[in-house]
Scaffold this motif. Structure first.
Motif, PDB file in Angstrom:
ATOM      1  N   TYR A 251      32.146  36.877  28.670  1.00  0.00           N
ATOM      2  CA  TYR A 251      32.126  36.825  30.134  1.00  0.00           C
ATOM      3  C   TYR A 251      32.868  35.614  30.684  1.00  0.00           C
ATOM      4  O   TYR A 251      33.300  35.623  31.834  1.00  0.00           O
ATOM      5  CB  TYR A 251      30.700  36.918  30.683  1.00  0.00           C
TER       6      TYR A 251
ATOM      7  N   GLY B 203      36.243  37.014  31.422  1.00  0.00           N
ATOM      8  CA  GLY B 203      36.372  38.114  32.370  1.00  0.00           C
ATOM      9  C   GLY B 203      35.797  39.432  31.912  1.00  0.00           C
ATOM     10  O   GLY B 203      35.881  40.429  32.634  1.00  0.00           O
TER      11      GLY B 203
ATOM     12  N   SER C 109      32.803  41.284  31.811  1.00  0.00           N
ATOM     13  CA  SER C 109      31.526  41.165  32.520  1.00  0.00           C
ATOM     14  C   SER C 109      30.339  41.571  31.655  1.00  0.00           C
ATOM     15  O   SER C 109      30.404  42.531  30.876  1.00  0.00           O
ATOM     16  CB  SER C 109      31.557  42.041  33.776  1.00  0.00           C
ATOM     17  N   ARG C 110      29.218  40.856  31.822  1.00  0.00           N
ATOM     18  CA  ARG C 110      27.983  41.225  31.138  1.00  0.00           C
ATOM     19  C   ARG C 110      27.513  42.620  31.548  1.00  0.00           C
ATOM     20  O   ARG C 110      26.800  43.292  30.806  1.00  0.00           O
ATOM     21  CB  ARG C 110      26.883  40.199  31.448  1.00  0.00           C
TER      22      ARG C 110
ATOM     23  N   ALA D 117      31.083  49.168  35.357  1.00  0.00           N
ATOM     24  CA  ALA D 117      30.456  47.929  35.824  1.00  0.00           C
ATOM     25  C   ALA D 117      29.930  48.037  37.249  1.00  0.00           C
ATOM     26  O   ALA D 117      29.316  47.098  37.753  1.00  0.00           O
ATOM     27  CB  ALA D 117      31.456  46.773  35.735  1.00  0.00           C
TER      28      ALA D 117
ATOM     29  N   THR E 149      31.801  48.309  40.040  1.00  0.00           N
ATOM     30  CA  THR E 149      32.601  47.473  40.925  1.00  0.00           C
ATOM     31  C   THR E 149      33.923  48.177  41.220  1.00  0.00           C
ATOM     32  O   THR E 149      34.023  49.400  41.084  1.00  0.00           O
ATOM     33  CB  THR E 149      32.810  46.080  40.302  1.00  0.00           C
TER      34      THR E 149
ATOM     35  N   GLU F 129      38.456  43.690  41.242  1.00  0.00           N
ATOM     36  CA  GLU F 129      37.646  42.628  40.651  1.00  0.00           C
ATOM     37  C   GLU F 129      37.906  42.485  39.157  1.00  0.00           C
ATOM     38  O   GLU F 129      37.914  41.371  38.622  1.00  0.00           O
ATOM     39  CB  GLU F 129      36.159  42.880  40.900  1.00  0.00           C
TER      40      GLU F 129
ATOM     41  N   GLN G 110      39.353  38.909  37.520  1.00  0.00           N
ATOM     42  CA  GLN G 110      38.373  38.155  36.740  1.00  0.00           C
ATOM     43  C   GLN G 110      38.880  37.792  35.342  1.00  0.00           C
ATOM     44  O   GLN G 110      38.226  37.043  34.617  1.00  0.00           O
ATOM     45  CB  GLN G 110      37.076  38.957  36.595  1.00  0.00           C
TER      46      GLN G 110
END
Length: 386
Positions: A295, A298, A300-301, A364, A366, A370, A374
């Motif tokens: 993470y 970039g 994401s968790r 994710a 999103t 993003e 990220q």
């Protein structure tokens, strides 16, 4: 010097050029202002600037002056507009003066900014090139409608005094990804009204722009009717090959591919848990591969257990939690055809079976914007076909 990075984001400039040519065609006869904010959406501002200009973009757009200064330091001499400013009064004059000296067009959204820009122009001993941002319904940045008359009067006085040159009037759409939505036409009418008021005040803006990526690609009738009054467009995410409307294919080519080298391969047995919390427990003996990306880079968790990678032409699922700088992939129960140093593709255009940025965004919860912005940390940017 390490020549073989553990994690790499490869940017295909052939794809960037294709996307810009498509946007230039869709925008015609309006000119294209290619938006390169946030390090060109994570793709590398200076090299991307060279490619998009060569492909037909007439101007570049960024959010902050720091981004504009980076482009100038990188040798980019094309017109640049920067529109997001937040400085204390003393600092503002100093920073705006540097922008004036470097020929950066300043988006102005408040009376305080206009005063600082005018003072900066006196310090730089040359007029500041200004683009007036008006709020037509997004209710974010820009002069509020109630302030338009005074703003244009003040700008006309500043122009008459030789402090500014008003080059453009612009605004930003709230619902461009919903082309049928009524606010698009309302905002277009609002911008026309603002331009009329500017001209009544004695100003003569050469550019008027409202359309972002979804507006350019769907061409709402309200915007078509505005041409040639609306004689520039301001696409962002589409430059990088990502659709601004989920599920719509506009012929764009995603420019970024994210890869990581396998750090180790290890066998685990049935009942063994993987990574923090043992969120994944093997139901049978299997082999895992470690990828040195997490993470902080970039990944994401929120993608834990929801992403897959391609290694040697085959897809493998990520398992366990996404850690700060590593993640595990399940290679399956057989003898793996994967070894240390092999390259795993995390996302790309999708042509070789890999997941795409849109796949990650959906998983994710999103948007594709993003995901690419990220990508950071230890990820090395590489450029091909530049």
């Amino acid at each position: 010097m390490i020549s073989s990075p553990a994690v790499q984001a490869t940017v295909d400039h052939g794809a960037l050029a294709h996307n810009v040519r498509l946007l230039v065609q869709a925008s015609a006869p309006a000119q294209v202002i290619a938006v390169l904010k946030a390090n060109a959406y994570g793709h590398g501002a200076v090299p991307v600037a060279r490619t998009v200009l060569a492909a037909g973009a007439a101007q570049l757009g960024v959010a902050t002056l720091a981004e504009a200064f980076e482009l100038r330091a990188g040798g980019i001499d094309a017109p640049i507009i920067a529109w997001l400013h937040a400085y204390d009064p003393d600092e503002a004059v100093e920073v705006f003066a540097e922008a004036v000296e470097l020929g950066v067009e300043l988006g102005v959204s408040t009376s305080a900014q206009l005063r600082a820009v005018a003072e900066a122009a006196l310090r730089a001993d040359r007029p500041a090139v200004v683009a007036v941002k008006v709020d037509t319904g997004l209710n974010r940045g820009g002069f509020a409608r109630a302030d338009w008359d005074k703003a244009f009067a003040d700008l006309a006085n500043a122009e008459a005094a030789g402090a500014v040159q008003v080059r453009a009037v612009f605004s930003h759409l709230a619902n461009a990804d919903r082309p049928e939505y009524h606010t698009n036409a309302e905002q277009a009418r609002g911008l026309r009204e603002a331009v009329a008021l500017a001209r009544e005040a004695g100003l003569d803006p050469k550019l008027v722009h409202l359309a972002n990526s979804p507006a350019v690609l769907t061409r709402p009738k309200a915007l078509v009717d505005g041409l040639p009054v609306f004689n520039a467009t301001r696409p962002g995410v589409a430059v990088y090959g990502l659709s601004p409307i989920s599920g719509r294919d506009f012929g764009l080519i995603p420019a970024m591919t994210l890869t990581a080298r396998v750090g180790l391969v290890k066998r685990i047995e049935a009942g063994d848990g993987v990574s923090y919390g043992h969120d994944f427990v093997a139901h049978a003996s299997t082999t895992l591969a470690l990828l040195p990306i997490g993470y902080a880079d970039g990944l994401s968790r929120a993608l834990a257990g929801k992403f897959e990678v391609v290694i040697r032409g085959k897809r493998y699922p990520g398992v366990g939690r996404v850690c700060m700088d590593q993640v595990m992939v399940d290679l399956g129960p057989g003898v793996p055809a994967v070894g240390e140093g092999d390259i795993a593709t995390l996302f790309g255009p999708g042509k070789d079976g890999e997941q795409t940025v849109d796949d990650w965004a959906k998983a994710a919860g999103t948007i594709n914007y993003e995901i690419v912005t990220q990508i950071r940390g230890r990820v090395k940017l590489a450029h091909i076909n530049a």
